[in-house]
Scaffold this motif. Structure first.
Motif, PDB file in Angstrom:
ATOM      1  N   GLU A  82       0.823  -0.958  -6.502  1.00 40.37           N
ATOM      2  CA  GLU A  82       0.693  -1.867  -5.515  1.00 40.37           C
ATOM      3  C   GLU A  82       0.226  -3.275  -5.996  1.00 40.37           C
ATOM      4  N   GLY A  83       0.841  -4.237  -5.238  1.00 39.28           N
ATOM      5  CA  GLY A  83       0.670  -5.540  -5.713  1.00 39.28           C
ATOM      6  C   GLY A  83       2.103  -5.822  -6.497  1.00 39.28           C
ATOM      7  N   ASP A  93     -14.345  -1.542   3.757  1.00 38.03           N
ATOM      8  CA  ASP A  93     -13.648  -0.377   4.028  1.00 38.03           C
ATOM      9  C   ASP A  93     -13.008  -0.443   5.259  1.00 38.03           C
ATOM     10  N   LEU A  94     -11.882  -0.513   5.495  1.00 42.72           N
ATOM     11  CA  LEU A  94     -11.289  -0.913   6.917  1.00 42.72           C
ATOM     12  C   LEU A  94     -11.284   0.576   7.668  1.00 42.72           C
ATOM     13  N   ARG A 105      -5.528  -7.070   5.900  1.00 41.06           N
ATOM     14  CA  ARG A 105      -5.457  -6.154   4.611  1.00 41.06           C
ATOM     15  C   ARG A 105      -6.323  -6.934   3.356  1.00 41.06           C
ATOM     16  N   ARG A 106      -5.780  -8.060   3.037  1.00 45.69           N
ATOM     17  CA  ARG A 106      -5.988  -8.636   1.686  1.00 45.69           C
ATOM     18  C   ARG A 106      -7.500  -9.273   1.900  1.00 45.69           C
ATOM     19  N   ALA A 119      -9.792  -7.947   3.552  1.00 37.37           N
ATOM     20  CA  ALA A 119     -10.775  -6.764   3.309  1.00 37.37           C
ATOM     21  C   ALA A 119     -10.684  -6.647   1.891  1.00 37.37           C
ATOM     22  N   ARG A 120      -9.332  -6.428   1.220  1.00 36.50           N
ATOM     23  CA  ARG A 120      -9.643  -5.823  -0.122  1.00 36.50           C
ATOM     24  C   ARG A 120     -10.348  -6.811  -1.040  1.00 36.50           C
ATOM     25  N   ASP A 121     -10.084  -8.289  -0.544  1.00 34.62           N
ATOM     26  CA  ASP A 121     -10.926  -9.206  -1.647  1.00 34.62           C
ATOM     27  C   ASP A 121     -12.377  -9.081  -1.543  1.00 34.62           C
ATOM     28  N   HIS A 122     -12.903  -8.717  -0.277  1.00 34.58           N
ATOM     29  CA  HIS A 122     -14.229  -8.652   0.038  1.00 34.58           C
ATOM     30  C   HIS A 122     -14.993  -7.309   0.034  1.00 34.58           C
ATOM     31  N   HIS A 123     -13.948  -6.153  -0.444  1.00 31.63           N
ATOM     32  CA  HIS A 123     -14.494  -4.752  -0.634  1.00 31.63           C
ATOM     33  C   HIS A 123     -15.066  -4.209   0.678  1.00 31.63           C
ATOM     34  N   ARG A 138       0.841  -0.960   0.020  1.00 33.43           N
ATOM     35  CA  ARG A 138      -0.021   0.088   0.080  1.00 33.43           C
ATOM     36  C   ARG A 138       0.731   1.235  -0.195  1.00 33.43           C
TER      37      ARG A 138
END
Length: 448
Positions: free
Chosen positions: A64-65, A142-143, A133-134, A136-140, A22
């Motif tokens: 990122e990634g 919002d952290l 973090r991953r 959360a990102r994979d399931h959209h 990130r």
């Protein structure tokens, strides 16, 4: 004016690259000396990289990634007006470390940084683990909308999973295997493919299902082999390719050791000591007597390198997979000190808080696979070390003592060793020393 290019610095022992998790700044943002600008994940840990310069972000050299090799451009920063004076920057600093001002942030406390604006819009969520973090990102998810339930307000995996459940989306748990008699899903019209239970009609239409009697089932998921998982795979593969290993094992009567621990706890219940700490102390003492096992092979030099001290690795299962945090200078620790340090490393492994220094420099590994409720194993040596001792669960079993069959607390100890550094006699001598210490702990602790 020309922008100053900051290259990814040396990340530590054996680390040659990092993945950009990130960016904490964007092009056009102002940055200060030692301000974290990017979070990266190596095969060892997830850390924030501080900027050695003050100025304005001119270019980000990786997405990122993406993966960046050590020495490759990471970020370019143009001088602000007025131009920073000489000495303002700290130079190319090691990841996770900055100037004296930055080092005052004690890493071991793992206190999350206070929420701060990122690019002037959103706040930085209190997240330590890249796995969280991953997910959360994979399931959209919002952290920034979540409140962490872990100590210090850190967002834990359970917090993200609750958010996913509240949104009505299933948490990915790997590909499922449909039951033989499970309900069928109608195939999409004209798809020409048979649907699989648990796969939507649209998804089923995109994979061809082989006819009965041959071929592989449909691909349910592809998971990138990277980060810690790739590091583990590379290290274990290299171990098996390079090290001619052998394994020997002994069933050990741990009854007296369990009783010694009970008495120790009764004397000082505020400072408990685990069985593993006792075994660790016996292992360290054994390595002093059998130094061939506390070594590694330098193939290029044609030498066996024996170490003067013991850095004891403790295999642990963490959020990021299998890791081996290291108790440095374990030969200087008593049982209570070993317990405290092992407990701290185990906690950091579970929460993803281990740093690079925690995961490097090991000379011998201790693996307590009894926590997985299994009796024994033939573990793979943690390359480039020369040996690994494993311990299974402790069970009540019938045991012959003075000609009588009585119930005793029995466990299995297994030693996998590099046959290049020693022969079976040395390995057996070390294993028997540890076994004798486990079976007669009071006498052993008085002598070592």
């Amino acid at each position: 004016m020309n922008a100053r290019r900051f290259r990814l610095p040396d990340l530590g022992e054996g680390l040659t690259e990092a993945e950009v998790l990130r960016w904490l700044v964007g092009v056009g943002d102002s940055v200060a000396v030692d301000q974290p600008v990017v979070e990266v994940e190596t095969a060892k840990a997830s850390v924030e990289v501080p900027s050695p310069y003050a100025g304005v972000v001119a270019e980000l050299h990786a997405a990122e990634g993406g993966t960046v090799e050590v020495g490759a451009p990471l970020i370019s920063i143009a001088p602000a007006v007025p131009v920073p004076t000489a000495g303002e920057g700290s130079g190319n600093v090691l990841v996770g470390y900055g100037t004296a001002q930055a080092r005052r942030r004690e890493r071991r406390a793992r206190r999350p940084a206070p929420a701060a604006p990122v690019n002037g819009t959103a706040s930085r969520p209190l997240v330590i683990s890249p796995i969280v973090r991953r997910l959360a990102r994979d399931h959209h998810v919002d952290l920034t909308a979540l409140t962490g339930t872990a100590p210090g307000g850190v967002i834990a995996r359970r917090d993200v999973e609750r958010a996913i459940a509240a949104a009505g989306a299933p948490v990915a748990a790997g590909p499922s295997v449909p039951a033989a008699a499970g309900p069928s899903v109608p195939a999409a019209a004209g798809a020409g493919a048979t649907a699989v239970a648990g796969v939507s009609a649209t998804a089923a239409a995109e994979v061809s299902v082989p006819a009965a009697g041959g071929g592989l089932p449909p691909v349910g998921e592809r998971v990138s082999l990277r980060g810690v998982r790739r590091s583990v795979a590379d290290r274990l593969t290299r171990s098996r390719q390079e090290i001619p290993d052998a394994t020997t094992w002994v069933d050990v009567d741990a009854t007296d050791l369990v009783e010694t621990r009970r008495r120790t706890l009764a004397r000082d219940p505020e400072h408990p000591v685990g069985i593993l700490a006792f075994v660790a102390r016996f292992v360290v003492a054994g390595l002093a007597r059998y130094p061939d096992l506390n070594s590694r092979v330098d193939v290029a030099a044609g030498e066996i390198v024996r170490f003067a001290g013991v850095n004891l690795g403790i295999a642990a299962q963490g959020e990021r997979g299998l890791v081996v945090p290291v108790v440095h200078d374990a030969h200087r620790c008593n049982v209570r000190e070993l317990h405290a340090r092992i407990a701290r490393l185990a906690t950091d492994a579970r929460t993803g808080a281990l740093g690079v220094a925690d995961l490097t420099g090991g000379t011998f590994t201790l693996n307590n696979y009894g926590v997985f409720n299994v009796d024994g194993a033939t573990p793979i040596i943690n390359h480039p070390e020369a040996a690994l001792l494993g311990m299974g669960r402790i069970l009540d079993r019938p045991w012959v003592v003075d000609g009588e069959v009585v119930p005793r607390k029995i466990a299995q100890l297994s030693l996998t060793f590099d046959h290049r550094v020693c022969d079976g006699g040395t390995a057996a001598g070390f294993l028997r020393f540890v076994v004798d210490c486990v079976e007669h702990p009071a006498e052993a602790l008085a002598l070592i």
